[in-house]
Design a protein around this motif. Sequence first.
Motif: not given
Length: 299
Positions: A242, A245, A286, A288-289, A292-293
Amino acid sequence: MQQTLLLATLDGLAHASVLFMVAVGLSLIFGIMRILNVAHGSFYALGAYGAVTLGLWLAGPDGGIWTYPALLLAAVAIGVTLGPLIERFLLRRIYGKEHALQLLLTFGVFMILEDIQKMVFGVEPLFNDAPLAMLGMVEVGGIYYTAYQLFVLPLSAIVVMLALSFYFNKTRQGKLIATVIEDYEVARVLGINAKRVYTITFMLGTALAALGGALASPTTSMVPGIGADSIVLSFAIVATAGLGHFQGTAVTAVIVGLVQALCVHLLPPLSSVAPYLVMTAILLVKPYGLFGKPQVRRI
């Protein structure tokens, strides 16, 4: 088979330790400065070349008391010289600009540093295994493994992770950086010197990349191109964790390191693409990783 799995695990953890130090510097720079720094691989290469050259000069090929300090000194020298110089005269011109422009500029810096590296250190392989040889071998589960890779590399990664956590969570400077990350304009209104924060951040990221190269130098030969290899793998780790992060970078580096080491020992044809297969599989699930968000963009 058990010994093969054990050897692959040890190799994976040692490799992951180096990957983490390089990737966390890249993640730190993007997370705070929003700069996609392609030149990051050159700092890794220069740290490795600098550690070999400085180690041979201070301690000689057989090692000595200065063998290990030379690794740290090389990383610090790269960080405090190249970091502020590149940030002050180049990167400040592209803050807030399109990522394509950032990629072009940092790729240009990468190419320049690659040529400087060849001019200064030449194109012949360089090697100094004194830090590795001085600690000898230890027996683990019936196999002999170098103490340097078993203890020094993982412990160095743990120390870096703890130091970064303490710096950002407990120190005043770390909290100022967190404020700049949250809102650049508000931070400037509050009187925070955001430009100074950016300089410190880039210097720290540069030093971490150089430290990864310096610590990896006793385990491999220094040849042209090692910077390109490291930056591609670092981008894969950062994207998988992400973007920005850096805490999750440690977990992702371990996953990638272990998967690649297992492939080296059990499925050699897949070893070169294993990290990118891991990245692809995770990003499909996922986008965004792992850590990650989705973020709201200001327009």
